[in-house]
Design an enzyme around this catalytic site. Structure first.
Site, PDB file in Angstrom:
ATOM      1  N   GLU A  71       0.535  -0.925   0.077  1.00 21.20           N
ATOM      2  CA  GLU A  71      -0.341  -0.088  -0.158  1.00 21.20           C
ATOM      3  C   GLU A  71       0.690   1.810  -0.327  1.00 21.20           C
ATOM      4  O   GLU A  71       0.741   2.293  -0.837  1.00 21.20           O
ATOM      5  CB  GLU A  71      -1.277  -0.447   1.194  1.00 21.20           C
ATOM      6  CG  GLU A  71      -1.767   1.452   1.370  1.00 21.20           C
ATOM      7  CD  GLU A  71      -1.961   1.499   2.860  1.00 21.20           C
ATOM      8  OE1 GLU A  71      -1.126   2.114   3.900  1.00 21.20           O
ATOM      9  OE2 GLU A  71      -2.117   0.338   3.359  1.00 21.20           O
ATOM     10  N   ASP A 127      -4.929  -2.861  -2.853  1.00 18.93           N
ATOM     11  CA  ASP A 127      -4.814  -1.595  -3.193  1.00 18.93           C
ATOM     12  C   ASP A 127      -3.607  -1.252  -3.216  1.00 18.93           C
ATOM     13  O   ASP A 127      -3.533  -0.481  -4.829  1.00 18.93           O
ATOM     14  CB  ASP A 127      -5.407  -1.200  -1.560  1.00 18.93           C
ATOM     15  CG  ASP A 127      -5.072  -1.259   0.051  1.00 18.93           C
ATOM     16  OD1 ASP A 127      -4.271  -2.190  -0.288  1.00 18.93           O
ATOM     17  OD2 ASP A 127      -4.978  -0.787   0.168  1.00 18.93           O
TER      18      ASP A 127
END
Length: 409
Positions: free
Chosen positions: A92, A150
């Site tokens: 991330e 993500d």
């Protein structure tokens, strides 16, 4: 020089992406005119640009570190997980870092070197399941070296930014790297039937506890998916956007009709759609079904689709959420709690302010014509406040949006 060969290379570069260049094609500041923007902070453009640069310099000094050299002697860079755990890095953070330095090219003469070094680190730490994706935490923590949706989605988006910024005939073929990662995201982290983002490549789409209907709602990135479809021509990304719209509409109608708040994670009510907020301790903790430290990114992700593309569905979602937030805080951002139940009740013990929740709400407020005072109040409490890696990275990316310096690849 063989000029015919040189021009052939330029022609090929034009077919693959932007023509190669040593200088950034879209240097900071950009002052993008957003199709979906209604208001902006009551500061001059020069002040907004200066605020972003000041924030970036602190972010870079605190969180961006060199991480050794590769076999060819080229530097690797990584973004640390936190000031308390500087030895750790998550995918991330690598996605955030790559996006940030791509947007700051021009203002930071080292941006391309930093971007390439970050990408070298990504490539040096693949997932054990799909090596085209990144292992989510480095060094691995013993729970398995697998991916998180993500991180890879932001890395892919950053590669698209880099292709537009510098072209793809340098050391890294950014366009080819983006195609490879998008293919991996599609194959290993997208529900084959649901078209929802999987939590990572470790999820069995047909699994009993974690499956293709158990998403992290902050992985709903409509502007990213729009850009992925524009770049690849793959209709999958339109289907993903349709699926996340269906999921959000169902969750809002059934669980947050007055607030528009989204849960950190969702599960199926029975099988498939519609979804419900996840049970406590579904994956990360007791607030997995609340608006907490994952879902706080939702107004940023959804608001970006409104600003960059004028998306009507997400504008309606942001209208409800943004007006609720202003009313719930009495117009004072410092009264925002660090987490809410979906009915708008503050989570007990979370009555403190953090930029993590406030900065994305400023992005949402930009989509609403009647929230000038609320936007100004939010901006004043986030533009120069520093906390730790997670809060500051999310805040900086929102400051790029708020200052009209965030562009679609």
């Amino acid at each position: 020089m063989n000029w015919r060969f040189f021009f052939l290379l330029l022609l090929l570069a034009g077919c693959a992406g932007a023509a190669p260049t040593l200088e950034p094609r879209r240097p900071f500041p950009q002052h993008v005119v957003y199709p979906g923007q209604q208001i902006r902070p009551s500061r001059s453009q020069g002040q907004l640009d200066a605020d972003v640069l000041a924030y970036y310099h602190v972010w870079k000094e605190r969180y961006l570190v060199e991480a050794g050299r590769d076999a060819a002697g080229r530097p690797l860079y990584r973004v640390i997980l936190s000031l308390k755990k500087p030895e750790k890095t998550v995918s991330e953070g690598m996605g955030y870092g790559m996006m940030i330095v791509a947007y700051l090219a021009g203002a930071d003469p080292a941006a391309r070197e930093l971007f390439d070094g970050l990408y070298r680190y990504v490539r040096a730490h693949p997932s054990d399941i799909d090596p085209r994706l990144m292992g989510w935490i480095q060094p691995p923590d013993g729970s398995g070296n697998d991916s998180a949706f993500d991180g890879d989605a932001d890395i892919a988006y950053a590669l698209l930014l880099a292709d537009r910024q510098w072209g793809s005939l340098g050391e890294v073929d950014y366009a080819a790297a983006a195609r490879e990662r998008l293919a991996a995201i599609a194959a290993s982290t997208t529900g084959p039937d649901s078209r929802l983002p999987l939590l990572g490549d470790w999820v069995d789409p047909q699994g009993s506890r974690y499956n293709q209907y158990t998403p992290r709602v902050s992985d709903f990135m409509p502007a990213h998916f729009r850009a992925f479809g524009d770049f690849s021509g793959d209709p999958l990304w339109g289907a993903v956007n349709a699926a996340i719209e269906s999921a959000v509409a169902g969750l809002e109608d059934d669980y947050s009709p007055a607030t528009g708040l989204m849960p950190d994670f969702a599960e199926p009510q029975s099988t498939g759609f519609p979804l419900r907020p996840a049970d406590p301790d579904f994956l990360e903790g007791p607030h997995d079904g609340d608006y907490y430290y994952n879902a706080g990114r939702y107004p940023w992700r959804a608001g970006t689709a409104v600003l960059l593309y004028g998306d009507a569905f997400w504008r309606e979602r942001m209208a409800k959420l943004s007006h609720w937030a202003e009313q719930a805080s009495g117009g004072d951002p410092l009264r925002l709690s660090a987490g809410y139940h979906l009915d708008g009740t503050p989570i007990a013990g979370q009555d403190y302010f953090t930029t993590f929740f406030a900065a994305p709400l400023a992005t949402a407020a930009m989509t609403q014509p009647d929230q000038q005072a609320w936007l100004d109040a939010l901006y004043e409490v986030v533009h120069d406040r520093h906390e730790d890696y997670y809060e500051d990275s999310v805040t900086l990316l929102n400051l790029l949006l708020i200052s009209n310096n965030y562009w679609a690849p």
